[in-house]
Design an enzyme around this catalytic site. Sequence first.
Site, PDB file in Angstrom:
ATOM      1  N   HIS A 162      21.865   5.337  11.287  1.00  0.00           N
ATOM      2  CA  HIS A 162      22.908   4.452  10.739  1.00  0.00           C
ATOM      3  C   HIS A 162      22.465   3.659   9.514  1.00  0.00           C
ATOM      4  O   HIS A 162      23.291   3.003   8.878  1.00  0.00           O
ATOM      5  CB  HIS A 162      23.391   3.472  11.815  1.00  0.00           C
ATOM      6  CG  HIS A 162      22.426   2.350  12.069  1.00  0.00           C
ATOM      7  ND1 HIS A 162      21.374   2.468  12.941  1.00  0.00           N
ATOM      8  CD2 HIS A 162      22.339   1.097  11.550  1.00  0.00           C
ATOM      9  CE1 HIS A 162      20.691   1.332  12.965  1.00  0.00           C
ATOM     10  NE2 HIS A 162      21.241   0.489  12.118  1.00  0.00           N
TER      11      HIS A 162
HETATM   12  C1  UD1 Z   1      24.585  -3.539  10.463  1.00  0.00           C
HETATM   13  C2  UD1 Z   1      23.372  -4.200   9.840  1.00  0.00           C
HETATM   14  C3  UD1 Z   1      22.123  -3.393  10.155  1.00  0.00           C
HETATM   15  C4  UD1 Z   1      21.979  -3.159  11.649  1.00  0.00           C
HETATM   16  C5  UD1 Z   1      23.270  -2.570  12.203  1.00  0.00           C
HETATM   17  C6  UD1 Z   1      23.189  -2.483  13.710  1.00  0.00           C
HETATM   18  C7  UD1 Z   1      23.883  -5.397   7.760  1.00  0.00           C
HETATM   19  C8  UD1 Z   1      23.715  -5.402   6.289  1.00  0.00           C
HETATM   20  N1  UD1 Z   1      23.497  -4.281   8.389  1.00  0.00           N
HETATM   21  O1  UD1 Z   1      24.732  -2.276   9.842  1.00  0.00           O
HETATM   22  O2  UD1 Z   1      20.975  -4.097   9.713  1.00  0.00           O
HETATM   23  O3  UD1 Z   1      20.908  -2.277  11.870  1.00  0.00           O
HETATM   24  O4  UD1 Z   1      24.377  -3.397  11.866  1.00  0.00           O
HETATM   25  O5  UD1 Z   1      24.041  -1.503  14.216  1.00  0.00           O
HETATM   26  O6  UD1 Z   1      24.320  -6.370   8.326  1.00  0.00           O
HETATM   27  N2  UD1 Z   1      32.221   0.031  11.620  1.00  0.00           N
HETATM   28  C9  UD1 Z   1      33.205   0.405  12.494  1.00  0.00           C
HETATM   29  N3  UD1 Z   1      33.339  -0.308  13.653  1.00  0.00           N
HETATM   30  C10 UD1 Z   1      32.557  -1.369  13.968  1.00  0.00           C
HETATM   31  C11 UD1 Z   1      31.565  -1.747  13.062  1.00  0.00           C
HETATM   32  C12 UD1 Z   1      31.388  -1.045  11.892  1.00  0.00           C
HETATM   33  O7  UD1 Z   1      33.950   1.351  12.257  1.00  0.00           O
HETATM   34  O8  UD1 Z   1      32.733  -1.965  15.047  1.00  0.00           O
HETATM   35  C13 UD1 Z   1      32.039   0.822  10.380  1.00  0.00           C
HETATM   36  C14 UD1 Z   1      32.833   0.287   9.194  1.00  0.00           C
HETATM   37  O9  UD1 Z   1      33.274   1.375   8.439  1.00  0.00           O
HETATM   38  C15 UD1 Z   1      31.764  -0.471   8.421  1.00  0.00           C
HETATM   39  C16 UD1 Z   1      30.527   0.333   8.682  1.00  0.00           C
HETATM   40  O10 UD1 Z   1      30.667   0.801  10.018  1.00  0.00           O
HETATM   41  O11 UD1 Z   1      32.070  -0.569   7.054  1.00  0.00           O
HETATM   42  C17 UD1 Z   1      29.239  -0.464   8.556  1.00  0.00           C
HETATM   43  O12 UD1 Z   1      29.272  -1.619   9.404  1.00  0.00           O
HETATM   44  P1  UD1 Z   1      28.447  -2.937   9.012  1.00  0.00           P
HETATM   45  O13 UD1 Z   1      28.539  -3.904  10.121  1.00  0.00           O
HETATM   46  O14 UD1 Z   1      28.818  -3.404   7.661  1.00  0.00           O
HETATM   47  O15 UD1 Z   1      26.977  -2.404   8.871  1.00  0.00           O
HETATM   48  P2  UD1 Z   1      26.104  -1.519   9.881  1.00  0.00           P
HETATM   49  O16 UD1 Z   1      25.868  -0.206   9.239  1.00  0.00           O
HETATM   50  O17 UD1 Z   1      26.714  -1.557  11.228  1.00  0.00           O
HETATM   51  N1  UDP Z   2      22.291   1.159  21.211  1.00  0.00           N
HETATM   52  C1  UDP Z   2      23.275   1.394  22.158  1.00  0.00           C
HETATM   53  N2  UDP Z   2      24.117   2.459  21.968  1.00  0.00           N
HETATM   54  C2  UDP Z   2      24.006   3.303  20.907  1.00  0.00           C
HETATM   55  C3  UDP Z   2      22.984   3.048  19.950  1.00  0.00           C
HETATM   56  C4  UDP Z   2      22.146   1.959  20.122  1.00  0.00           C
HETATM   57  O1  UDP Z   2      23.397   0.663  23.148  1.00  0.00           O
HETATM   58  O2  UDP Z   2      24.815   4.249  20.801  1.00  0.00           O
HETATM   59  C5  UDP Z   2      21.393  -0.010  21.396  1.00  0.00           C
HETATM   60  C6  UDP Z   2      19.913   0.324  21.373  1.00  0.00           C
HETATM   61  O3  UDP Z   2      19.462   0.719  22.655  1.00  0.00           O
HETATM   62  C7  UDP Z   2      19.317  -0.997  20.910  1.00  0.00           C
HETATM   63  C8  UDP Z   2      20.359  -1.516  19.932  1.00  0.00           C
HETATM   64  O4  UDP Z   2      21.581  -0.876  20.287  1.00  0.00           O
HETATM   65  O5  UDP Z   2      19.203  -1.909  21.998  1.00  0.00           O
HETATM   66  C9  UDP Z   2      19.931  -1.134  18.545  1.00  0.00           C
HETATM   67  O6  UDP Z   2      20.979  -1.259  17.660  1.00  0.00           O
HETATM   68  P1  UDP Z   2      21.022  -0.498  16.253  1.00  0.00           P
HETATM   69  O7  UDP Z   2      20.218   0.739  16.298  1.00  0.00           O
HETATM   70  O8  UDP Z   2      22.453  -0.387  15.920  1.00  0.00           O
HETATM   71  O9  UDP Z   2      20.419  -1.604  15.266  1.00  0.00           O
HETATM   72  P2  UDP Z   2      18.969  -1.961  14.713  1.00  0.00           P
HETATM   73  O10 UDP Z   2      18.072  -2.223  15.866  1.00  0.00           O
HETATM   74  O11 UDP Z   2      18.501  -0.827  13.854  1.00  0.00           O
HETATM   75  O12 UDP Z   2      19.220  -3.155  13.869  1.00  0.00           O
END
Ligand code: UD1
Ligand code: UDP
Length: 359
Positions: free
Chosen positions: A208
């Site tokens: 992601h």
């Molecule tokens: C964010 C964090 C990242 C973290 C990740 C955990 C920032 C800059 N990045 O990235 O550090 O590792 O969360 O998962 O804050 N979207 C949906 N549904 C949701 C949420 C997101 O469809 O419930 C889609 C949207 O198109 C959105 C994209 O995912 O634009 C990215 O979501 P966003 O929260 O901006 O960043 P993450 O990639 O989730």
């Molecule tokens: N996780 C989850 N379901 C998923 C993917 C991740 O429950 O489909 C959990 C994972 O076990 C960990 C946390 O979400 O506890 C990590 O989140 P993510 O990888 O989105 O973010 P990061 O740690 O890279 O910021």
Amino acid sequence: MPQAMKILTVVGARPQFVKAALLSRALRAAGLRECLVHTGQHYDFHMSEVFFRELEIPAPEVNLEIGSGSHGEQTGRMLIALEPVVREQKPDMILVYGDTNSTLAGALTAAKMRIPLAHVEAGLRSFNRAMPEEHNRVLTDHCSDLLFCPTQTAVENLAREGITKGVHRTGDLMIDVLRKMAPVARANSTMLSSLGLQPGRFLLATVHRAENTDAPARLAGIMAALAELATAEPVVVPLHPRTRKLLAAQGGLPPQGGNLKILEPVGYLDMLMLEQSARLILTDSGGVQKEAYDFGVPCITLRDETEWVETVATGWNVLAGADFAGILTAARTPVSPPPRPPLFGTGHVAEAMASLLRQ
Ligand code: UD1
Ligand code: UDP
């Protein structure tokens, strides 16, 4: 009688819900008052609500419902929305987790409103300023009064930036959550049987990070490598919505044979079940790298660097980047499990943090 100290906690993204699960409970058990604010950065059921249910996290007092957007728009809207909440709640301290835009918004709000700030997962560095998370963590650490570091490396990173006051090596909250919940996952998750998987005979992958999803060649390299690995054994990929959307924009998901199992994001218990049963994990997630280590499952990190350098130093984690051939070579190189010293949890991380917050 004076009122107990009040903490305003800001969460918004999946890994923050996991971390808040233990600390929110410990704060309340220590007699502190907490106002839990959800920014709404993650909002799909499988990105948010499922964690509150499975981990029995108290419902947020406030949901700002910010949703998705560009970095500036998302962070700016959070800042605007947080200010009146803080004014009304009058917290003694603001608490933030990790390195997301929700973290930065909470930190800037604290700085602007002159409220002390505590940061969980302080001091982590990738030294890659192209990552949005690197800016978020550096800026947050430099606004923080209490800095809770999961590792000694994190303490040393802060010292190199001149931050030594308020720094505590507490251990890693997320690993304590994992240890508490792994038996619950084993007792309740039906993930393996519903996917027809045998423990130790499948791979698990998550992707992601912006550096992978927003670079078409990197994303293509990773997806092609996963498809190739799936010709030999099942590869389970719970896909972040960001990655699904970008793959769709680039011509669709890769062809799914029976062995390449692309799923919606899974709940926390199902994820723990998949992690502890996988033969190998491939990921660009920070949290998943640590979880793989704690479960003793070898990990291939789909990045060029990691903040969790200890997992690489022990031999349990290999940095493979996003190159097709590099990922296949790493995945096919047999590993004889090296020693696995305890790096992260202590079993009492949340209690240690709660007691530092009370002082
Ligand atoms: C964010 C964090 C990242 C973290 C990740 C955990 C920032 C800059 N990045 O990235 O550090 O590792 O969360 O998962 O804050 N979207 C949906 N549904 C949701 C949420 C997101 O469809 O419930 C889609 C949207 O198109 C959105 C994209 O995912 O634009 C990215 O979501 P966003 O929260 O901006 O960043 P993450 O990639 O989730
Ligand atoms: N996780 C989850 N379901 C998923 C993917 C991740 O429950 O489909 C959990 C994972 O076990 C960990 C946390 O979400 O506890 C990590 O989140 P993510 O990888 O989105 O973010 P990061 O740690 O890279 O910021």
